[in-house]
Structures are given as structure tokens and as C-alpha cells.
Design a protein around this motif. Structure first.
Motif, mmCIF file in Angstrom:
data_model
loop_
_atom_site.group_PDB
_atom_site.id
_atom_site.type_symbol
_atom_site.label_atom_id
_atom_site.label_comp_id
_atom_site.label_asym_id
_atom_site.label_seq_id
_atom_site.Cartn_x
_atom_site.Cartn_y
_atom_site.Cartn_z
ATOM 1 N N LEU B 84 0.594 -1.263 0.269
ATOM 2 C CA LEU B 84 -0.404 -0.299 0.742
ATOM 3 C C LEU B 84 0.922 1.615 0.121
ATOM 4 O O LEU B 84 1.160 1.206 1.018
ATOM 5 N N GLN B 133 2.352 -2.730 4.768
ATOM 6 C CA GLN B 133 3.042 -1.172 4.404
ATOM 7 C C GLN B 133 4.565 -1.425 3.447
ATOM 8 O O GLN B 133 5.305 -2.290 3.592
ATOM 9 N N PRO B 134 4.723 -0.316 2.907
ATOM 10 C CA PRO B 134 5.829 -0.042 2.474
ATOM 11 C C PRO B 134 6.961 -0.100 3.505
ATOM 12 O O PRO B 134 8.178 -0.754 2.487
ATOM 13 N N PHE B 135 7.002 -0.054 4.681
ATOM 14 C CA PHE B 135 8.132 -0.283 5.356
ATOM 15 C C PHE B 135 7.888 -1.070 6.479
ATOM 16 O O PHE B 135 8.188 -1.512 7.307
ATOM 17 N N GLY B 136 6.837 -2.428 6.472
ATOM 18 C CA GLY B 136 6.924 -2.991 6.595
ATOM 19 C C GLY B 136 8.208 -4.048 6.819
ATOM 20 O O GLY B 136 8.644 -3.754 6.170
#
Lengths: 138, 138
Positions: B84, B133-136
DNA sequence: CTTGATTTGTACGTATGTATT
DNA sequence: AAATACATACGTACAAATCAA
């Protein structure tokens, strides 16, 4: 009255028609469809075929049916906003019948499992949720 | 063979039993359930009631049925990972029959609409998706 | 490859229960 | 209380897909 053209089952053909009528605003959310008896007479099919049509639309979440009442065109529900924290994951699936009852969900409403990074799992009806990121614009 | 105890419909009672049997590993993913005829004889109900039971489990995504073949216990599919981006939103709902056909989804599989911040909308079967998430961490 | 048996899908008919109006 | 309307449940027949001989 239709024939079995295109190899498509009758109940799917009728569902296509009703879906299109709802999409075009002939039936608006909150409005009731005609009674089963009227619908089946109009389309020239049996009760079973008509009920299969309605079951299909109900599965899709387009209508809600209840005993003693004509089918209701479902309104777009107000969505609850859920924030995904870092590392959290989200899985969509259909609820089992007990889950549906426990969560008070109508048929045709999927379920979202939000697996948070702290190990907790939040389970909500998918039509009640809008997922945003913590830094999202929405 | 059950009676109508607890006000619960027969097909729900039988679905509960089969669901529990699958959960407990009596039937594993990829394995076939006994034929309808066997199941209805065992539970002492009519064909219609048995078919309603199977329809319920199919809606839940627990089994898949096809003409000429016994019901198959569905395997947990390998999930595709979707990231996302900032400002994107995610909506879960059931696909319409045409959408289901177009996307090649089985019955009982919800659909996820990923509304990206750039205006594009990605639509995928929910059982194929894992959202991070992109930083997940995942 | 063809045939036949098995099995589910579609469709119709009928009766009764139960909630709503 | 009565009429309306959907839910449950039984029965039957044929079509179509699958699989094994």
C-alpha cells in the motif's frame, strides 16, 4: 421469459438483469424489490430459479433478504476507518456462518483480519472498513 | 440424523459438523468430500438440504464444487503481496458474478479494491493478497 | 477413442414454518 | 387476527462434466 441462450443458466441471466437495473438506479439503496411471486411471474421461471437468483445477488452483497419482507437493495454502509500500523498485515476472506452470527454480519459481507505487529488480530466486516496508512492523506 | 433442536436449520447444523471435521483434519486441503448421495444418506436429509449445506461451505470458501466431481476441500492459496502506497485505500467486497468470471475467482472468494493515491484502482481476489506497508517488516 | 457409470448442476413442483405488515 | 412474504424442507427429472473401463 428467456431461453437457455449462450449456455448461461437462467438464474444468472435474471441476476444480470436485476444487477443492471440496480446499477442504473431503477432500484435505489433502501428500496425494496418486488415480491418473489411477482419477480418469478415477470421472468417466467419457477420459485426455485428465482430464489437462486436472489441468493446470488445476496452473496454479492447487493441485496439483503429477510423473512416476511421483500428484498432490500443494500445501502453503501458508512465505513469505519482502520489504521494499519507498521508491520501489520491484512487478510480478506469470507466468514463462516458462526462468525457471521457472532459479528452480526449480513450474508455477502467479507471479513478482514488485521494482524497487528503486536500480535493482536482484529476481525471486522469488510464493508465497514476503510484502511488507511498512519501517514495517509485520507 | 438430527432434529430441529435449538431452532437452527438442518443445513446449518450439518455445515457445523463438516466445518469441524475439516478443521480437525478429517478432511485435508486437496481431499474430496464423500459424494452428495453418501453425505445426505449419512445425515438423513434430502438432496436439497445437503446441497444447501454444501452451498454454505462453498460461500465461506471452505470447499470448491464442480460438476462431476466431489466437493474439494480448498487449500490455502499462496498469497500475493501487495504494498500500500501512501494515501491509498482498500475496500473489501464480494465480486459480482461477471467480475468473478472475469477475474477467474471461485465462489466464496472476496475481492479487494486497492485505490491508489495516483487514482488507479487494482482489483484482486482477496485470498491471493497479503497487504503490507511499504516500510513493513514482512 | 468411445462407452457407460458416477456425480454435480439446473430447473420445476409442493408443503409447511415463521416473521412482517 | 389475518394476509403477505420469505425460509426451510421434501420430492423428481434431466443436463452436463468427469472418470474409468
Amino acid at each position: 421469459m428467456r431461453k437457455r441462450g449462450g449456455g448461461q443458466p437462467l438464474y444468472e441471466q435474471i441476476a444480470d438483469t436485476l444487477r443492471e437495473q440496480i446499477r442504473q438506479g431503477e432500484y435505489v439503496p433502501g428500496q425494496r424489490l418486488p415480491p418473489e411471486a411477482e419477480l418469478l411471474a415477470h421472468h417466467g421461471v419457477s420459485l426455485m430459479t428465482m430464489r437462486r437468483t436472489l441468493a446470488l445477488l445476496r452473496e454479492e452483497g447487493l441485496i439483503a433478504t429477510r423473512r416476511g419482507m421483500q428484498a432490500l437493495v443494500r445501502a453503501q454502509p458508512v465505513r469505519r476507518r482502520v489504521t494499519l500500523s507498521a508491520g501489520s498485515r491484512l487478510i480478506g476472506r469470507m466468514p463462516s456462518a458462526p462468525e457471521r452470527q457472532q459479528l452480526g454480519l449480513e450474508r455477502g459481507v467479507p471479513l478482514l483480519e488485521i494482524h497487528c505487529s503486536d500480535g493482536t488480530i482484529e476481525v471486522v466486516g469488510a464493508d465497514q472498513v476503510e484502511v488507511v496508512q498512519p501517514f495517509g492523506t485520507g
